[in-house]
Design a protein around this motif. Structure first.
Motif, PDB file in Angstrom:
ATOM      1  N   CYS A 156     115.501 -55.761 -46.092  1.00  0.00           N
ATOM      2  CA  CYS A 156     115.908 -55.956 -44.548  1.00  0.00           C
ATOM      3  C   CYS A 156     115.145 -54.921 -43.977  1.00  0.00           C
ATOM      4  N   LEU A 157     115.422 -54.942 -42.732  1.00  0.00           N
ATOM      5  CA  LEU A 157     114.797 -53.810 -41.596  1.00  0.00           C
ATOM      6  C   LEU A 157     115.806 -53.147 -41.382  1.00  0.00           C
ATOM      7  N   GLN A 158     115.573 -51.601 -40.983  1.00  0.00           N
ATOM      8  CA  GLN A 158     116.404 -50.533 -40.697  1.00  0.00           C
ATOM      9  C   GLN A 158     115.993 -50.139 -39.299  1.00  0.00           C
ATOM     10  N   VAL A 159     116.813 -50.175 -38.248  1.00  0.00           N
ATOM     11  CA  VAL A 159     116.638 -49.746 -37.066  1.00  0.00           C
ATOM     12  C   VAL A 159     117.354 -48.295 -36.691  1.00  0.00           C
ATOM     13  N   ILE A 160     116.779 -47.450 -36.094  1.00  0.00           N
ATOM     14  CA  ILE A 160     117.325 -46.089 -35.832  1.00  0.00           C
ATOM     15  C   ILE A 160     117.076 -46.021 -34.535  1.00  0.00           C
ATOM     16  N   ILE A 161     118.193 -45.798 -33.610  1.00  0.00           N
ATOM     17  CA  ILE A 161     118.169 -45.541 -32.181  1.00  0.00           C
ATOM     18  C   ILE A 161     118.299 -44.331 -32.045  1.00  0.00           C
ATOM     19  N   SER A 162     117.580 -43.729 -31.441  1.00  0.00           N
ATOM     20  CA  SER A 162     117.550 -42.136 -30.878  1.00  0.00           C
ATOM     21  C   SER A 162     117.724 -41.927 -29.233  1.00  0.00           C
ATOM     22  N   PRO A 163     118.674 -41.880 -28.844  1.00  0.00           N
ATOM     23  CA  PRO A 163     118.561 -41.530 -27.527  1.00  0.00           C
ATOM     24  C   PRO A 163     118.600 -39.982 -27.372  1.00  0.00           C
ATOM     25  N   ASP A 164     119.124 -39.188 -28.438  1.00  0.00           N
ATOM     26  CA  ASP A 164     118.941 -37.639 -28.471  1.00  0.00           C
ATOM     27  C   ASP A 164     119.269 -37.302 -29.938  1.00  0.00           C
ATOM     28  N   ILE A 165     118.939 -36.053 -30.443  1.00  0.00           N
ATOM     29  CA  ILE A 165     119.305 -35.604 -31.374  1.00  0.00           C
ATOM     30  C   ILE A 165     120.349 -34.801 -31.683  1.00  0.00           C
ATOM     31  N   LYS A 166     121.267 -34.855 -32.299  1.00  0.00           N
ATOM     32  CA  LYS A 166     122.503 -33.770 -32.603  1.00  0.00           C
ATOM     33  C   LYS A 166     122.592 -33.600 -34.201  1.00  0.00           C
ATOM     34  N   SER A 167     122.966 -32.288 -34.150  1.00  0.00           N
ATOM     35  CA  SER A 167     123.401 -32.140 -35.745  1.00  0.00           C
ATOM     36  C   SER A 167     124.668 -32.564 -36.120  1.00  0.00           C
ATOM     37  N   ASN A 168     124.820 -32.785 -37.295  1.00  0.00           N
ATOM     38  CA  ASN A 168     126.340 -33.081 -37.944  1.00  0.00           C
ATOM     39  C   ASN A 168     126.407 -32.162 -39.044  1.00  0.00           C
ATOM     40  N   GLU A 169     126.976 -30.775 -38.863  1.00  0.00           N
ATOM     41  CA  GLU A 169     126.901 -30.062 -40.050  1.00  0.00           C
ATOM     42  C   GLU A 169     128.533 -29.751 -40.138  1.00  0.00           C
ATOM     43  N   GLU A 170     129.428 -30.916 -40.373  1.00  0.00           N
ATOM     44  CA  GLU A 170     130.760 -30.568 -40.672  1.00  0.00           C
ATOM     45  C   GLU A 170     130.941 -30.283 -42.261  1.00  0.00           C
ATOM     46  N   SER A 171     131.772 -29.247 -42.385  1.00  0.00           N
ATOM     47  CA  SER A 171     131.994 -28.827 -43.767  1.00  0.00           C
ATOM     48  C   SER A 171     133.633 -29.005 -44.143  1.00  0.00           C
ATOM     49  N   PHE A 172     134.018 -29.549 -45.373  1.00  0.00           N
ATOM     50  CA  PHE A 172     135.382 -30.033 -45.546  1.00  0.00           C
ATOM     51  C   PHE A 172     135.632 -29.228 -47.116  1.00  0.00           C
ATOM     52  N   GLU A 173     136.886 -29.153 -47.407  1.00  0.00           N
ATOM     53  CA  GLU A 173     137.091 -28.610 -48.770  1.00  0.00           C
ATOM     54  C   GLU A 173     137.630 -29.822 -49.424  1.00  0.00           C
ATOM     55  N   ASN A 174     136.883 -30.058 -50.547  1.00  0.00           N
ATOM     56  CA  ASN A 174     137.206 -31.092 -51.579  1.00  0.00           C
ATOM     57  C   ASN A 174     138.365 -30.950 -52.459  1.00  0.00           C
ATOM     58  N   LEU A 175     139.719 -30.640 -51.751  1.00  0.00           N
ATOM     59  CA  LEU A 175     140.790 -30.359 -52.654  1.00  0.00           C
ATOM     60  C   LEU A 175     141.747 -31.345 -52.146  1.00  0.00           C
ATOM     61  N   ASP A 176     142.704 -31.808 -53.115  1.00  0.00           N
ATOM     62  CA  ASP A 176     143.648 -32.670 -52.742  1.00  0.00           C
ATOM     63  C   ASP A 176     144.797 -31.834 -52.365  1.00  0.00           C
ATOM     64  N   ALA A 177     145.667 -32.051 -50.905  1.00  0.00           N
ATOM     65  CA  ALA A 177     146.365 -30.794 -50.721  1.00  0.00           C
ATOM     66  C   ALA A 177     147.746 -30.935 -51.509  1.00  0.00           C
ATOM     67  N   THR A 178     148.234 -31.868 -52.277  1.00  0.00           N
ATOM     68  CA  THR A 178     149.519 -31.743 -52.806  1.00  0.00           C
ATOM     69  C   THR A 178     149.241 -30.879 -54.254  1.00  0.00           C
ATOM     70  N   THR A 179     148.344 -31.359 -54.665  1.00  0.00           N
ATOM     71  CA  THR A 179     148.178 -30.768 -56.150  1.00  0.00           C
ATOM     72  C   THR A 179     147.025 -29.526 -56.184  1.00  0.00           C
ATOM     73  N   ARG A 180     146.155 -29.288 -55.234  1.00  0.00           N
ATOM     74  CA  ARG A 180     145.183 -28.182 -55.329  1.00  0.00           C
ATOM     75  C   ARG A 180     144.095 -28.480 -56.528  1.00  0.00           C
TER      76      ARG A 180
END
Length: 711
Positions: free
Chosen positions: A269-293
């Protein structure tokens, strides 16, 4: 100087180049020798070394040593004889099948012949070779190593492709840049959430099936179409174009459209990436289950994918333990969500106490824990699972003043160089856990996943025992399918007798095509034929008592008519049940008759003396069909089903078919057309002069002979 070999001289340089080339051609081959002494293995190692292979061998004389060797590394080849009473090739096949390991086994025999090869291939050997045939042995070793390498490379590539596509999908989902995938017909396959956000769409709807140029201003749409067409060109590596994009609310903005080839949902297929601007997406999260840890499902799945990928290369075997609560629904009803969370947390704490931190524990589903056990031994995984199962059953959890307990079913799936996609690994472990619940013990147990054996043609001693048991305990039954005359019926009906093996009441019986096709026991075949004949004669005798006359077509195996004593036995049965011989038609396959023509002629001669009729079935498939017809002079011929299918699908064969039927009529031989499925075909056969028809259109095989031939 003449005696020196300096590496700087032309002679020395040439020798060094040749030596390096040979070194590159040498391939390390890790071989397990089962049941072979060093004196027997050494010549093989010497042979391989002379063939620019670098064999590394290890001997194993027992199942324990074999299992230990399998857990130590990934092996390329197993060489083994089969000595009665000793651990050898057949036992190794069973262990490999249980562990789902892909290692070819070459069985070594004193003398190679077709029977040894047949038995070896039935037992899932890669091939069977005599030790004396060294050149052939070397060719087969090279071939098996090549096949194994191709299979491993394919599994690695499949895993890498799946991983790449998954990563691409994840990156597209998480990207802050709007991304769209288009088919080669420029139809939208997918758009990510950032696209919906940028253009003001509802994320649930997306632009599926909407043309991409709808999201540009009118004057730029031709420019976008031109860019997309350019990107479709085979030699094009990507197109970038500046356009004015248009949101659904009518507002416009300037954007760059980057277009390139990609793959999505296993298609180009064809991939089309549309760039109106460039913003970083550096989100971090913890890979733990809240109930069981414990780690959450995403972390486990990613780790499992990497583990499966490492295992494909070899030497990184591990196991997946799938721990499912047996009574989670009851706990929810009794304790509620908060109470269940307490139970889950206590069980999770128990897992962390019992399991080394090198292994990964996670909460895979609401009522499922999982462990990625980084040890190559499946036996150790089973022992750990047994320990956990017992410990969880003994655990007492205090929930708001009440003490509760629970049990678990644990399924184990081995991960090795023959591992499937990581999602299937989870399914395998889940099915093993489910099997514990369905095993009559109501959970609280452990099971290692094993692939089901679907090789129906692998008839071993146990299958023969099953057939003997069916004969001794009357588990066979016979069915009857009418053969209907298109002209005169001569005052009686015709039925073909079919055999079925029925192990349990209410189940559909097995056809002889399943349990006789590869069985090489002639004694058993004759016993089955005699059982069919005797029970068919009983049914004919019962009909005669009720003034009914039905002619039966009884199928014979080649072993029956090759046995010189069977004709006398048939004569005795006809006399005992007082059956007119003309009411019995014995029929045999053309292909069987072709391989035993002398015995077939003798049997046919004996049938004439008895007065029984003879029919050749599956007629027309061998080169000897006319020779057989002239020698055996059958009373009837049942055409091969391929003739009928050709006649049903095309009219081109009508003339040849008509000539065949005319030839049979001229010889006084009756013709039978099987597989008749509709009225149109029946009419065509009648016009062509076929004498009898048979098929499900008339009636499927039935336990009773109740067809009305004279309606």
């Amino acid at each position: 100087m003449s005696g020196q070999t300096a590496t700087g001289t032309p002679d020395g340089l040439l020798k060094r180049i040749i030596s390096e080339k040979r070194q590159r051609l040498r391939k390390n081959v890790h071989i397990l020798f089962l049941g072979l002494t060093a004196a027997e293995a050494d010549p093989i190692i010497t042979l391989l070394r002379g063939a620019r292979l670098a064999p590394r061998g290890q001997q194993a004389q027992s199942a324990e040593e074999f299992n230990q060797a399998l857990s130590e590394r990934s092996w390329d080849l197993i060489l083994s004889p089969q000595v009665e009473g000793q651990f050898g090739a057949k036992e190794a096949v069973q262990i490999l099948h249980r562990l789902n390991k892909d290692i070819p086994i070459i069985q070594l025999v004193p003398k190679s012949d077709s029977q040894a090869l047949l038995q070896g291939l039935k037992a899932r050997m890669a091939t069977v070779i005599s030790l004396d045939e060294q050149e052939l042995l070397l060719i087969q070793i090279r071939r098996q190593l090549e096949h194994l390498e191709n299979r491993r490379r394919l599994r690695i590539l499949e895993a890498e492709l799946a991983e790449s596509e998954k990563q691409s999908q994840q990156l597209a989902d998480l990207s802050r840049l709007p991304i769209v995938y288009l088919t080669t017909d420029l139809i939208t396959l997918y758009s990510n959430p950032a696209f919906a956000e940028l253009f003001g769409l509802e994320e649930s709807s997306g632009p599926q099936y909407e043309p991409l140029d709808k999201f540009t201003v009118l004057k730029d749409r031709d420019q976008l179409k031109t860019a997309l067409q350019e990107a479709l060109e085979e030699d094009c590596h990507g197109v970038k174009t500046e356009l004015k994009a248009r949101r659904v609310d009518g507002t416009n903005f300037q954007a760059t459209f980057n277009i390139q080839h990609a793959r999505y949902l296993n298609q180009t297929c064809l991939q089309v990436i549309i760039s109106p601007d460039i913003k970083s997406n550096e989100e971090s999260f913890e890979n733990l289950d809240a109930t069981t840890r414990l780690y959450d499902a995403n972390f486990l799945v990613n780790a499992l994918e990497k583990a499966a990928h490492r295992a494909l290369v070899g030497g990184s075997d591990c196991s997946l333990l799938y721990i499912k609560f047996d009574n989670y629904s009851a706990l929810q009803s009794e304790l509620g969500a908060s109470g269940c969370d307490i139970v889950l947390a206590d069980v999770a704490e128990l897992l962390q106490q019992k399991i080394n931190k090198i292994h990964l524990c996670a909460r895979l589903e609401e009522d499922v824990f999982a462990i990625l056990f980084h040890d190559p031994s499946p036996d150790k995984a089973v022992k750990l699972a047994d320990l956990l199962c017992h410990s969880i059953a003994q655990l007492k959890v205090d929930v708001t003043g009440s003490t509760v307990s629970t049990t678990c079913s644990i399924g184990i799936c081995s991960i090795n160089d023959n591992a499937p996609h990581y999602i299937e690994l989870i399914d395998r472990a889940r099915s093993a856990a489910d099997a514990v619940l369905n095993d009559g013990q109501r959970g609280n147990g452990v099971q290692l996943f094993e692939l089901e054996d679907d090789d129906h043609d692998d008839i071993d001693d146990s299958s023969i025992k099953m057939i003997i048991d069916a004969l001794d305990h009357d588990k066979f039954r016979i069915l009857f399918q009418p053969i209907v005359a298109l002209a005169s019926a001569n005052g009686w009906g015709n039925y073909e007798v079919f055999l079925r093996l029925q192990e349990n009441d209410g189940e559909e019986g097995l056809s002889p095509n399943v349990f006789l096709s590869t069985m090489d026991s002639s004694d058993i075949s004759v016993r089955i034929d005699k059982w069919v004949i005797q029970h068919a004669f009983i049914r004919v005798a019962d009909q005669l008592k009720n003034q009914q006359r039905s002619r039966l077509f009884i199928n014979l195996t080649s072993a029956f008519y090759q046995d010189p004593d069977t004709l006398n036995w048939v004569a005795d049965q006809l006399k005992e049940y007082r059956i007119p011989a003309e009411m019995i038609v014995f029929q045999a396959s053309e292909s069987d008759l072709s391989t035993s023509q002398v015995q077939a002629e003798q049997f046919r001669f004996g049938l004439k003396k008895l007065g029984c009729k003879f029919c050749i079935k599956h007629f027309g498939v061998s080169e000897n069909r006319e020779l057989l017809r002239n020698k055996l002079k059958p009373d009837l011929i049942k055409l091969d089903g391929s003739y009928i299918q050709d006649l049903s699908n095309s009219s081109d064969s009508d003339k040849a078919f008509a000539a065949l039927i005319k030839d049979l009529k001229g010889s006084g031989i009756g013709s039978i057309a099987p597989l008749v499925e509709d009225t149109r075909l029946m009419g065509k056969l009648w016009k062509l002069g076929v004498d009898y028809i048979q098929g499900y259109y008339l009636q499927p095989p039935s336990e009773e002979m109740t067809y009305d031939f004279f309606e």
